[in-house]
Design an enzyme around this catalytic site. Structure first.
Site, mmCIF file in Angstrom:
data_model
loop_
_atom_site.group_PDB
_atom_site.id
_atom_site.type_symbol
_atom_site.label_atom_id
_atom_site.label_comp_id
_atom_site.label_asym_id
_atom_site.label_seq_id
_atom_site.Cartn_x
_atom_site.Cartn_y
_atom_site.Cartn_z
ATOM 1 N N ARG A 53 0.828 -1.209 0.000
ATOM 2 C CA ARG A 53 0.000 0.000 0.000
ATOM 3 C C ARG A 53 0.861 1.257 0.000
ATOM 4 O O ARG A 53 0.498 2.262 -0.619
ATOM 5 C CB ARG A 53 -0.949 -0.014 1.201
ATOM 6 N N LYS A 56 -2.846 6.474 1.451
ATOM 7 C CA LYS A 56 -2.679 6.962 2.829
ATOM 8 C C LYS A 56 -1.765 8.182 2.860
ATOM 9 O O LYS A 56 -0.735 8.229 3.543
ATOM 10 C CB LYS A 56 -2.145 5.845 3.715
ATOM 11 N N GLU A 110 -16.410 6.630 4.489
ATOM 12 C CA GLU A 110 -15.537 6.221 5.596
ATOM 13 C C GLU A 110 -15.846 7.018 6.839
ATOM 14 O O GLU A 110 -16.456 8.082 6.778
ATOM 15 C CB GLU A 110 -14.063 6.473 5.251
#
Length: 379
Positions: A124, A226, A262
């Protein structure tokens, strides 16, 4: 490949010892290079393990490696935990060129130390780095760095059942750049802190507030990686919700303003009968590693899992709601407030979320057979 110095080899040997009180022998001390930190070998750090929250506790060591643009990362090393010196023109300070990860180390009942799917964090980070035009460490470099940081800070891993050691891999543009462009240098850091429950409620059900004024991400943006730039913008909405007594904020999509996406720092799931639904990761939603793991566990337990657009109206019909994330693990939601209407959900030991939580934690602590090969034991 990151080198493992004599310091680290000796550290692994002593860490694996069954002796309770550890000390550094004169022979081992003399083998250390002057640039390497002096290691403490106590069984546990002297802190109150019964009252860990999710806050920063200064540990002993961190990991650090650097690279220049279009080059691979140099051999990294474990150093004493401390401040990082930056140019005022650093890319991360001026243009937000930075991404981070979060993973945990767990101490099992038998004293063994486990990591949970660190390779997925590495992948990721690479995806995020590509989106943010940054150099990134290889998967092996990333995993080795996390292992080394865990070993060096072993005394900060909480006793079984008291929490975990949260590890924060951080990739930042440290090279100076005045114009808008990729930084000429990047630094990869890993630091650690012992933590307990993420929310102040502890294991109590969460109370979420649906915010239709602010949005966490938009299509074509960086919501699916992220990036550090995704987090500061949600603080305003989050603080406002907490001032009103809520645990956190649930965000809607920025286009139609009717599909849930989210919570501030975790993914969300709805349960209706035998069906578990969660918003699909289509670029605005972070593909959480705990999220992926819970989906696999739920399917193996016989639930039907749907990844799709989930309308806010479906909250009114759900039996249960829960969130997932590295920091939060699996957290039951007791209520969601939307347009001044408070919706309440099933919680407790017999809830679906608790069954999933117990299975996940059982795997992470080595209590349940890991048929997925998710757990990495540090020996």
């Amino acid at each position: 490949m990151i080198r493992q110095s004599p310091f680290l080899r000796r550290l692994v040997q002593i860490s694996s010892s069954k002796v309770g009180a550890r000390c550094l022998t004169a022979q081992a001390a003399s083998a250390l290079r002057e640039s390497e930190p002096m290691v403490r070998y106590e069984e546990y750090a002297d802190i109150d393990w019964n009252n860990l929250g999710f806050g920063l506790t200064r540990t002993d060591y961190m990991y650090k490696a650097k690279c220049t643009l279009d080059n691979n990362f140099e051999q990294g090393q474990v150093t004493d935990y401390g401040n990082v010196e930056l140019s005022p023109a650093a890319g991360v300070l001026n243009y937000g060129q930075g991404i981070f990860e979060g993973t945990k180390a767990f101490r099992g009942e038998d004293g063994r130390i486990f990591l949970f799917r660190p390779d997925q964090n590495a992948i990721r980070m690479q995806i995020g780095a590509e989106r943010m035009c940054m150099q990134s460490p290889s998967i092996q470099q990333f995993v080795d760095a996390v292992k080394q940081t865990t070993i060096a800070n072993k005394r900060w891993i909480p006793p079984p059942g008291k929490g975990s050691l949260y590890l924060r891999p951080l990739l930042i543009g440290t090279g100076p750049t005045l114009g808008l462009s990729p930084a000429p240098e990047y630094t990869f850091l890993v630091y650690a802190s012992p933590v307990g429950n993420y929310f102040k409620e502890g294991t109590a059900p969460l109370n979420l507030y649906v915010n239709n004024e602010f949005h966490r991400a938009t299509r074509g943006g960086a919501g699916g990686v992220k990036s550090i730039t995704n987090y500061a913008p949600v603080i305003k909405a989050m603080l406002k919700a907490k001032e009103q007594g809520y645990s956190d904020v649930l965000y809607l999509d920025s286009v139609h303003k009717k599909y849930i996406e989210e919570v501030s720092s975790c993914n969300i799931f709805l349960v209706k009968g035998n069906v578990i639904s969660t918003p699909a990761t289509v670029g605005t939603i972070l593909e959480g590693i705990t999220r992926k793991s819970i989906i696999d566990i739920a399917r193996d337990l016989g639930y039907k899992v749907e990844e799709r657009l989930v309308a806010i109206d479906e909250l009114m019909e759900a039996d249960e709601v829960f969130t997932t994330g590295t920091a939060v693990s699996v957290a039951s939601v007791g209520s969601v407030t939307y347009n001044d209407q408070r919706l309440e959900y099933k919680t407790g030991d017999e809830s679906v979320s608790q069954k999933l939580y117990k299975t996940l934690v059982g795997i992470q602590l080595g209590k349940i057979e890991d048929k997925y090969n998710w757990v990495v034991e540090i020996k």
